[in-house]
Design an enzyme around this catalytic site. Structure first.
Site, PDB file in Angstrom:
ATOM      1  N   GLY A   9      -3.085  -2.163  68.287  1.00 30.01           N
ATOM      2  CA  GLY A   9      -3.069  -2.408  69.730  1.00 30.01           C
ATOM      3  C   GLY A   9      -3.345  -1.111  70.475  1.00 30.01           C
ATOM      4  N   GLY A  12      -4.557  -0.673  74.427  1.00 30.32           N
ATOM      5  CA  GLY A  12      -3.709  -1.065  75.555  1.00 30.32           C
ATOM      6  C   GLY A  12      -3.205   0.133  76.331  1.00 30.32           C
ATOM      7  N   GLN A  13      -2.323  -0.167  77.292  1.00 27.26           N
ATOM      8  CA  GLN A  13      -1.835   0.871  78.213  1.00 27.26           C
ATOM      9  C   GLN A  13      -1.121   2.003  77.469  1.00 27.26           C
ATOM     10  OE1 GLN A  13       1.417  -0.238  80.723  1.00 27.26           O
ATOM     11  NE2 GLN A  13       0.935   1.239  82.311  1.00 27.26           N
ATOM     12  N   TYR A 143       8.572 -13.531  77.083  1.00 27.04           N
ATOM     13  CA  TYR A 143       8.375 -12.158  76.624  1.00 27.04           C
ATOM     14  C   TYR A 143       9.718 -11.522  76.254  1.00 27.04           C
ATOM     15  CZ  TYR A 143       7.025  -7.187  77.250  1.00 27.04           C
ATOM     16  OH  TYR A 143       6.805  -5.841  77.105  1.00 27.04           O
ATOM     17  N   LYS A 147      11.179 -10.148  72.731  1.00 29.25           N
ATOM     18  CA  LYS A 147      11.624  -8.756  72.548  1.00 29.25           C
ATOM     19  C   LYS A 147      13.032  -8.711  71.943  1.00 29.25           C
ATOM     20  CE  LYS A 147       8.026  -6.479  73.748  1.00 29.25           C
ATOM     21  NZ  LYS A 147       7.256  -5.810  72.682  1.00 29.25           N
TER      22      LYS A 147
HETATM   23  C1  AKB Z   1       6.017  -6.003  81.843  1.00 30.85           C
HETATM   24  O1  AKB Z   1       6.120  -5.899  83.077  1.00 30.85           O
HETATM   25  O2  AKB Z   1       5.813  -7.053  81.248  1.00 30.85           O
HETATM   26  C2  AKB Z   1       6.216  -4.765  81.006  1.00 30.85           C
HETATM   27  C3  AKB Z   1       7.629  -4.602  80.591  1.00 30.85           C
HETATM   28  C4  AKB Z   1       8.682  -4.376  81.593  1.00 30.85           C
HETATM   29  O3  AKB Z   1       7.902  -4.618  79.427  1.00 30.85           O
HETATM   30  N1  AKB Z   1       5.785  -3.613  81.719  1.00 30.85           N
END
Ligand code: AKB
Length: 319
Positions: A9, A12-13, A143, A147
């Site tokens: 990856g 990416g950023q 997300y 995590k």
């Molecule tokens: C997002 O905004 O999804 C990410 C994060 C806070 O993990 N930058």
């Protein structure tokens, strides 16, 4: 440490800046960048680049063997806003990407693995101010759920199989070399481009949404810092809280006005407001500071002046 480094990856950023930093430190050929597609960014021309999906385990393992890779940074993931749009894809990529790396590491092939968690692993029942290292989590976004599950996988593989996996919970990351994609904290990068180019920005979060944030340079130092720490110093094998600064869109706009006085901001919160509201305002990262010596360098004033200066240079070069 013998052997080479693989960044999965890499375009990416975080990956773009990490590739630059690790190549400066270890040499171009010691750091293999990889992603699902080739990048046109000249940054990647200086060293090896391999195209594969983190979900293609045999191909990834072949790259690891081919380059004698001993350390992997697994950064491939969908961020919070995109994950809400494509929950199945997010779960598959965010979970199985990690799982494949942990399984490869379990064979003894890898000495060390890095995997990023996020402030999104917390949820609305988490204490929002100075969020402690160990506390109620209960994330409500896809997300965030991925995590938190990933953190548990990391600790499990360390305890059960002695996989030396290390992780930090990144706050919103702000950098000028590469733009973020699909995150809720992306506004804090977009705002600079709009302020410089048009003097106006419509923010997708409300004015008082306080979130933990960090300059990319600090995040890269933290990432390399935890990976270089002696094994016994890394006492938390889920993921470490990490903190730089916290600010609201209004506070950032006020800081930008010190450089661009005519800058105007307006607000049109969308679905990302709900994600931001479920995350902490600020983070207690004392364990990272105590265990492996983490320190941040950028405050809001330095972050803002650096972003404005660097983006101005970048836009002049492009035009
Ligand atoms: C997002 O905004 O999804 C990410 C994060 C806070 O993990 N930058």
């Amino acid at each position: 440490m013998q052997g080479n480094i693989l960044i999965v990856g890499a375009t990416g950023q975080i990956g773009t800046e990490l590739t630059l930093a690790l190549r400066a430190k270890h040499g171009n050929n010691a750091v293999i960048a990889s992603d699902i597609k080739m990048s046109e960014d000249p940054i990647f021309k200086d060293g090896p680049f391999e195209v594969f999906s983190v979900l293609d385990r045999p191909r990834m393992e072949a790259v690891i063997d081919q380059y004698n890779v001993k350390v992997v940074y697994q950064l491939a993931a969908l961020l919070s806003a995109t994950s809400e749009k494509y929950p199945e894809k997010a779960w598959d990529l965010n979970m199985n990407g990690l799982f494949h790396i942990l399984e490869i590491a379990k064979t003894g092939k890898l000495d060390r693995v890095f995997w990023p968690s996020s402030i999104a692993a917390f949820g609305p029942n988490t204490p929002a101010d100075d969020t402690p290292q160990f506390t109620i989590m209960e994330p409500t976004s896809i997300y965030g759920i991925s995590k938190l599950a990933g953190e548990r996988w990391c600790e499990y593989y360390f305890n059960k199989f002695n996989v030396d996996v290390r992780s930090i919970r990144y706050p919103g990351l702000i950098g000028y070399r590469s733009e973020p994609g699909g995150g809720t904290t992306d506004y804090a990068v977009d705002i600079f481009y709009h302020a410089i180019e048009s003097g106006k920005y419509t923010c997708f979060l409300g004015p008082n949404t306080r979130l933990p944030m960090m300059m990319m340079e600090d995040a890269i130092n933290a990432t390399i810092g935890i990976m270089e720490a002696p094994k016994e110093s890394v006492k938390i094998r889920g993921s470490y809280n990490l903190s730089g600064i916290s600010f609201t869109p209004e506070e950032l706009a006020n800081e930008i006005r010190k450089h661009i006085p005519e800058f105007e901001i307006s607000y049109a919160p969308d679905f990302r407001q709900g994600l931001a509201d479920s995350w902490p305002n600020s983070i207690d990262d004392s364990r990272a500071r105590e265990d492996w010596g983490w320190q941040h360098r950028f405050d809001l004033a330095r972050l803002t002046s650096t972003m404005i200066e660097e983006i101005r240079k970048k836009l002049v070069v492009k035009s």
